[in-house]
Write a protein that holds these residues in place. Structure first.
Motif, PDB file in Angstrom:
ATOM      1  N   ALA A  46      -4.588  26.757 -12.363  1.00 35.49           N
ATOM      2  CA  ALA A  46      -3.197  27.024 -11.606  1.00 35.49           C
ATOM      3  C   ALA A  46      -3.429  26.912 -10.018  1.00 35.49           C
ATOM      4  O   ALA A  46      -2.745  27.430  -9.781  1.00 35.49           O
ATOM      5  CB  ALA A  46      -3.298  28.760 -11.732  1.00 35.49           C
ATOM      6  N   CYS A  47      -4.751  26.002 -10.257  1.00 34.68           N
ATOM      7  CA  CYS A  47      -4.774  25.976  -9.192  1.00 34.68           C
ATOM      8  C   CYS A  47      -5.964  24.086  -8.900  1.00 34.68           C
ATOM      9  O   CYS A  47      -6.047  23.847 -10.162  1.00 34.68           O
ATOM     10  CB  CYS A  47      -5.894  27.151  -7.948  1.00 34.68           C
ATOM     11  SG  CYS A  47      -7.738  27.170  -8.522  1.00 34.68           S
ATOM     12  N   THR A  48      -6.277  24.247  -8.003  1.00 42.32           N
ATOM     13  CA  THR A  48      -7.289  22.475  -7.458  1.00 42.32           C
ATOM     14  C   THR A  48      -7.968  22.789  -7.251  1.00 42.32           C
ATOM     15  O   THR A  48      -9.287  21.754  -6.580  1.00 42.32           O
ATOM     16  CB  THR A  48      -6.725  21.504  -7.451  1.00 42.32           C
ATOM     17  OG1 THR A  48      -6.405  21.729  -5.691  1.00 42.32           O
ATOM     18  CG2 THR A  48      -5.503  20.914  -7.773  1.00 42.32           C
ATOM     19  N   THR A  49      -9.274  24.468  -6.536  1.00 39.36           N
ATOM     20  CA  THR A  49     -10.562  24.598  -6.171  1.00 39.36           C
ATOM     21  C   THR A  49     -11.028  23.689  -7.132  1.00 39.36           C
ATOM     22  O   THR A  49     -12.783  23.126  -6.638  1.00 39.36           O
ATOM     23  CB  THR A  49     -10.265  26.128  -6.680  1.00 39.36           C
ATOM     24  OG1 THR A  49     -10.833  26.744  -7.644  1.00 39.36           O
ATOM     25  CG2 THR A  49      -9.682  26.609  -5.159  1.00 39.36           C
ATOM     26  N   THR A  69      -2.939  16.909 -15.598  1.00 37.80           N
ATOM     27  CA  THR A  69      -1.897  15.711 -14.558  1.00 37.80           C
ATOM     28  C   THR A  69      -0.721  16.526 -14.036  1.00 37.80           C
ATOM     29  O   THR A  69      -0.994  16.113 -12.553  1.00 37.80           O
ATOM     30  CB  THR A  69      -1.751  15.127 -15.295  1.00 37.80           C
ATOM     31  OG1 THR A  69      -2.673  14.087 -16.361  1.00 37.80           O
ATOM     32  CG2 THR A  69      -1.236  13.274 -15.023  1.00 37.80           C
ATOM     33  N   ASP A  70      -0.074  17.046 -13.802  1.00 40.21           N
ATOM     34  CA  ASP A  70       0.326  17.809 -12.724  1.00 40.21           C
ATOM     35  C   ASP A  70      -0.195  18.557 -11.438  1.00 40.21           C
ATOM     36  O   ASP A  70       0.669  18.752 -10.231  1.00 40.21           O
ATOM     37  CB  ASP A  70       0.990  18.484 -13.859  1.00 40.21           C
ATOM     38  CG  ASP A  70       2.496  17.903 -14.753  1.00 40.21           C
ATOM     39  OD1 ASP A  70       2.756  16.985 -14.420  1.00 40.21           O
ATOM     40  OD2 ASP A  70       3.189  18.297 -15.842  1.00 40.21           O
ATOM     41  N   ARG A  71      -0.643  19.257 -12.039  1.00 42.38           N
ATOM     42  CA  ARG A  71      -1.310  20.254 -11.058  1.00 42.38           C
ATOM     43  C   ARG A  71      -1.966  19.214 -10.074  1.00 42.38           C
ATOM     44  O   ARG A  71      -2.387  19.503  -8.833  1.00 42.38           O
ATOM     45  CB  ARG A  71      -2.473  21.472 -11.909  1.00 42.38           C
ATOM     46  CG  ARG A  71      -2.922  22.311 -11.237  1.00 42.38           C
ATOM     47  CD  ARG A  71      -2.695  22.872  -9.642  1.00 42.38           C
ATOM     48  NE  ARG A  71      -1.943  23.452 -11.378  1.00 42.38           N
ATOM     49  CZ  ARG A  71      -0.803  24.376 -10.892  1.00 42.38           C
ATOM     50  NH1 ARG A  71      -0.193  24.220  -9.518  1.00 42.38           N
ATOM     51  NH2 ARG A  71      -0.059  25.202 -11.517  1.00 42.38           N
ATOM     52  N   GLU A  76      -5.561  17.699  -2.619  1.00 42.42           N
ATOM     53  CA  GLU A  76      -6.206  16.507  -2.030  1.00 42.42           C
ATOM     54  C   GLU A  76      -7.399  15.694  -2.062  1.00 42.42           C
ATOM     55  O   GLU A  76      -8.202  16.474  -2.673  1.00 42.42           O
ATOM     56  CB  GLU A  76      -6.831  17.636  -0.380  1.00 42.42           C
ATOM     57  CG  GLU A  76      -6.066  18.025   0.420  1.00 42.42           C
ATOM     58  CD  GLU A  76      -6.298  19.267   1.383  1.00 42.42           C
ATOM     59  OE1 GLU A  76      -7.748  18.581   1.795  1.00 42.42           O
ATOM     60  OE2 GLU A  76      -5.245  20.082   2.320  1.00 42.42           O
ATOM     61  N   ASN A  77      -7.537  14.507  -1.410  1.00 40.86           N
ATOM     62  CA  ASN A  77      -8.543  13.609  -1.833  1.00 40.86           C
ATOM     63  C   ASN A  77      -8.583  12.742  -3.497  1.00 40.86           C
ATOM     64  O   ASN A  77      -9.871  13.449  -4.629  1.00 40.86           O
ATOM     65  CB  ASN A  77     -10.318  14.701  -1.703  1.00 40.86           C
ATOM     66  CG  ASN A  77     -10.314  14.550  -1.039  1.00 40.86           C
ATOM     67  OD1 ASN A  77     -10.441  14.173   0.774  1.00 40.86           O
ATOM     68  ND2 ASN A  77     -10.910  15.609   0.106  1.00 40.86           N
ATOM     69  N   VAL A 104      -6.513  22.695  -2.980  1.00 44.95           N
ATOM     70  CA  VAL A 104      -5.602  22.866  -2.577  1.00 44.95           C
ATOM     71  C   VAL A 104      -5.214  24.173  -3.480  1.00 44.95           C
ATOM     72  O   VAL A 104      -4.723  23.202  -4.625  1.00 44.95           O
ATOM     73  CB  VAL A 104      -4.427  22.132  -2.164  1.00 44.95           C
ATOM     74  CG1 VAL A 104      -3.679  22.899  -1.658  1.00 44.95           C
ATOM     75  CG2 VAL A 104      -4.921  21.470  -0.919  1.00 44.95           C
ATOM     76  N   TRP A 105      -4.545  25.074  -3.299  1.00 46.64           N
ATOM     77  CA  TRP A 105      -3.417  25.725  -4.351  1.00 46.64           C
ATOM     78  C   TRP A 105      -2.225  25.150  -4.477  1.00 46.64           C
ATOM     79  O   TRP A 105      -1.931  24.467  -3.974  1.00 46.64           O
ATOM     80  CB  TRP A 105      -3.352  27.615  -4.032  1.00 46.64           C
ATOM     81  CG  TRP A 105      -4.224  28.106  -3.753  1.00 46.64           C
ATOM     82  CD1 TRP A 105      -6.041  28.199  -3.224  1.00 46.64           C
ATOM     83  CD2 TRP A 105      -4.864  29.444  -5.268  1.00 46.64           C
ATOM     84  NE1 TRP A 105      -6.717  29.601  -4.317  1.00 46.64           N
ATOM     85  CE2 TRP A 105      -6.211  29.315  -5.087  1.00 46.64           C
ATOM     86  CE3 TRP A 105      -4.361  29.203  -6.623  1.00 46.64           C
ATOM     87  CZ2 TRP A 105      -6.915  30.821  -6.320  1.00 46.64           C
ATOM     88  CZ3 TRP A 105      -4.451  29.955  -7.093  1.00 46.64           C
ATOM     89  CH2 TRP A 105      -5.701  30.920  -7.511  1.00 46.64           C
TER      90      TRP A 105
END
Length: 105
Positions: A46-49, A69-71, A76-77, A104-105
């Motif tokens: 649910a995030c990209t942390t 893939t969508d998330r 970033e980066n 990023v969330w």
């Protein structure tokens, strides 16, 4: 080629190398071995942390599913070798992971 018996997982830049378990995610292995890897959503994609870059052994991980893939589109980066540690399952062999500073969330 990915061995199915031994899994050696290396986290950079900390250079922590661990023996991991087939079927665990990169996040599971990081947490099990005390590697600091953010995971704000608890590993639910649910995030990209937990965004990481796979430097070696991408073929030793499960293929990314559409939700991952969508998330990653909001990460970033992001690079072609980006994965979410909570979604990448270990299949065997040696994998080297670069921790990503910003997410990023």
């Amino acid at each position: 080629m990915c061995s199915t018996s031994n899994i050696r997982l290396t986290f950079l830049p900390t250079n922590v190398a661990v023996e991991a378990h087939k079927g665990d995610t990169l996040l599971d292995s990081a947490l099990e071995h005390g590697v600091e890897l953010p995971h704000e959503c608890g590993g639910n994609c649910a995030c990209t942390t937990c965004h990481v870059h796979i430097l070696e052994g991408a073929d030793c991980l499960s293929l990314p599913e559409e939700v991952e893939t969508d998330r990653l589109l909001s990460a970033e980066n992001r690079l072609p070798n980006s994965r979410l540690a909570c979604q990448a399952l270990l299949l065997g062999g040696d994998v080297t992971v670069q921790l990503v500073e910003e997410a990023v969330w």
